[in-house]
Scaffold this active site. Structure first.
Site, mmCIF file in Angstrom:
data_model
loop_
_atom_site.group_PDB
_atom_site.id
_atom_site.type_symbol
_atom_site.label_atom_id
_atom_site.label_comp_id
_atom_site.label_asym_id
_atom_site.label_seq_id
_atom_site.Cartn_x
_atom_site.Cartn_y
_atom_site.Cartn_z
ATOM 1 N N THR A 261 0.816 -1.217 0.000
ATOM 2 C CA THR A 261 0.000 0.000 0.000
ATOM 3 C C THR A 261 0.851 1.269 0.000
ATOM 4 O OG1 THR A 261 -0.067 -0.098 2.402
ATOM 5 C CG2 THR A 261 -1.938 -1.048 1.229
ATOM 6 N N GLY A 263 2.426 4.446 -1.002
ATOM 7 C CA GLY A 263 2.152 5.385 -2.103
ATOM 8 C C GLY A 263 0.684 5.523 -2.451
ATOM 9 N N GLY A 265 -1.736 7.151 -0.929
ATOM 10 C CA GLY A 265 -2.235 8.531 -0.780
ATOM 11 C C GLY A 265 -1.804 9.407 -1.946
ATOM 12 N N CYS A 266 -0.510 9.329 -2.291
ATOM 13 C CA CYS A 266 0.008 10.131 -3.421
ATOM 14 C C CYS A 266 -0.736 9.755 -4.697
ATOM 15 C CB CYS A 266 1.495 9.846 -3.666
ATOM 16 S SG CYS A 266 2.515 10.021 -2.225
#
Ligand SMILES: Cc1ncc(COP(=O)(O)OP(=O)(O)O)c(N)n1
Ligand SMILES: Cc1nc(C(=O)O)sc1CCOP(=O)(O)O
Ligand SMILES: [Mg+2]
Length: 552
Positions: A261, A263, A265-266
């Protein structure tokens, strides 16, 4: 993923599609364009009028992640996956992997400003998305640049802490966010920790808390707030709350069991930016971006990159297949066409065996390539048979092709397809299947063969060499027709139609260039023992090959 509009009750029923659409504010209407921005709009329209295609464009202002799971690298991949151009302004360079962040080197404020000017003054991105902004000076320069060069939308991912728990922007940044950046944002996408930090450290433990946090952050100035609840405990669903200043929307999805998981959010923020750049409203941008990220996470749940607890995911959703392909599958070779087994379920039914048993026997008997040709099967049955046969073929390193049905070939990840002159054109099939799949096409003339070569086929099936009962109304081209096609072809050829033990020698002993083998249906499958028939036919082919070699 389910989504709900809930102005009042938290768990109201989904609202009607059109109603939902009408109450979601279009982000473009929410921005007042100044004269410079209006000039830019005109330039955009002009480039469209001049026949050049303007592509949607996101500028990401973020930090580099050497492990490439998050930051600039994730933004680039997410935008590429969503079909949007992405330019980059790098604010910091991190030494980072799946274990954590080992070092951070912040780019000087002025140089961030220089990068911003380079991109904004020339390339006119539609949307700016921000990630790691490690210093108040960088926030200040960014805000100044955005006032000078207006864009259609600003997406702020208020990055503070990495997935591994390392600090990427300290509390010193919070005032700049609150006072300068957030009031300019069209959407801000904090996770629970970031939302809490923006609000002075209040605890956020429930969806109700997320709703009130979204409202409080909205009061700071952004037009929309998406509070991401992925870290919320005690919930089997992942819930994100979107607040647009009037209505709340809940986006629910079941949690994907994966540790890949890093990355997320980006990638979510940059894919929201990508959808906005393509012209979506905020609501639909969030909805589409969430679906994209969830699909990529689900696809990548088992991939292994790095030894740490939080691996990256595969934005382009290609790695898993490639890994399988590279390990288990080899490139197509002309000699694969030596003994080509083409299935027929009616024949197998008549002899009381399953398709997969028939395929297994053909391979054990010496078939070098298999085609699933199921003219009467339901799609479901066809797909199930294809999956089973693919497993059998892969385990024997025998290429496995599907007749006619590109959808089945894609669904089971077959090695390729065989098409006829009135099926899916080779050029289209190639663009759908990509460069690595095998595509064969039936040809009866040298002109067909020439086109097959130009269109990117891998081999030619030429027939009917002899009359056949297996294919209705088939034109027989004879041995002469086969010879002409082989001589006129740049591609390897397999002969088909009415071929069996009694005449295979006459075909193979033509000894013409490009003729690599024979494709057979009834001589293998309309017989009691597929294994024996295949063995005997293979022996006969080998005898002919030896005879031709001796002749030369
Ligand atoms: C190896 C091989 N050659 C020719 C054909 C015939 O394909 P097509 O002309 O599309 O006819 P159908 O098989 O779809 O009836 C083939 N299947 N395989
Ligand atoms: C599927 C097919 N295609 C042909 C062509 O001429 O393109 S002949 C054919 C049927 C081949 O079956 P059998 O080996 O039983 O004759
Ligand atoms: Mg066909």
């Amino acid at each position: 993923m389910g989504y709900y509009c809930c102005s009042q009750a938290l768990h109201s029923t989904p609202i009607h599609h059109q109603f939902r659409h009408s109450i979601v504010r279009d982000f473009r209407k929410s921005r007042v364009l100044n004269s410079k921005a209006m000039q830019r709009e005109e330039e955009r329209n002009h480039s469209a009028a001049s026949g050049k295609v303007r592509v949607p464009h996101v500028l990401t202002v973020a930090g580099s992640d050497s492990g490439a799971g998050a930051g600039i690298q994730a933004d680039l991949k997410a935008c590429a996956a969503r079909g949007v151009y992405c330019s980059t302004v790098i604010t910091a360079v991190t030494a980072q992997n799946t274990l954590g962040v080992q070092g951070v080197n912040v780019v000087a404020d002025d140089f961030v400003g220089e990068q911003l000017k380079s991109v904004l003054s020339d390339m006119h991105p539609d949307v700016v998305k921000t990630g790691m902004l490690p210093s108040p000076g960088i926030v200040k320069i960014l805000c100044r640049s955005l006032k000078e060069f207006q864009v259609r939308a600003l997406v702020v991912d208020p990055v503070m802490v990495s997935t591994s728990g390392d600090v990427l922007a300290g509390p010193i940044i919070l005032d700049s966010f609150r006072e300068e950046l957030l009031p300019m944002a069209d959407i801000v996408t904090p996770n629970l920790r970031e939302a809490s930090a923006l609000l002075g450290g209040i605890p956020l433990e429930s969806v109700a808390d997320m709703r009130s946090a979204a409202k409080s952050i909205h009061d700071i100035g952004p037009r929309n707030v998406l509070v991401k609840g992925g870290d919320l405990p005690a919930s089997s669903d992942a819930v994100d709350v979107l607040f647009d200043g009037k209505d709340f929307y809940e986006f629910r999805s079941s949690r994907i069991k994966t540790s890949n998981t890093h990355g997320t959010g980006c990638s979510l923020a940059s894919s929201i930016a990508a959808e906005l750049a393509r012209g979506s409203s905020v609501f639909f941008a969030v909805k589409t971006a969430k679906r994209y990220v969830e699909t990529a996470l689900d696809y990548s749940r088992d991939i292994l990159i790095g030894g740490g607890s939080q691996g990256p995911f595969d934005h382009l959703m290609k790695l898993k297949n490639n890994a399988v392909n590279l390990q288990a599958r080899r490139p197509f070779e002309p000699r694969d066409l030596l003994l080509y087994a083409v299935t027929d379920s009616r024949m197998n039914k008549r002899w009381g065996r399953s398709i997969s048993d028939a395929v297994k026997a053909a391979i054990e008997g010496g078939a070098t390539i298999v085609q699933l040709r199921e003219k009467d099967a339901d799609t479901r049955d066809f797909l199930e048979a294809a999956k089973t046969c693919l497993e059998i073929c892969s385990s024997h390193n025998v290429p496995f092709l599907i007749n006619d049905r590109i959808d089945i070939a894609l669904a089971c990840d077959a090695d390729g397809i065989h098409v006829g002159q009135s099926d899916m054109p080779v050029r289209v099939a190639r663009s759908i299947l990509g460069p690595d799949k095998i595509i064969g096409i039936s040809c009866k003339t040298p002109q067909h063969a020439e086109k097959a070569w130009i269109d990117g086929a891998d081999y030619i099936g030429c027939g009917g060499v002899f009359p056949t009962n297996t294919k209705e109304n088939n034109i027989t081209v004879g041995l002469d027709g086969l010879r002409t096609v082989c001589i006129g072809s740049n591609l390897p050829v397999v002969a088909i139609g009415g071929i069996g033990i009694s005449n295979v020698g006459r075909v193979m002993e033509l000894g013409v260039p490009n003729l690599e083998g024979v494709a057979v249906v009834s001589a293998l499958f309309d017989r009691e023992s597929v294994l024996n028939e295949t063995r005997v036919l293979r022996e006969a082919i080998m005898d002919s090959v030896r005879a031709v070699k001796q002749r030369i």
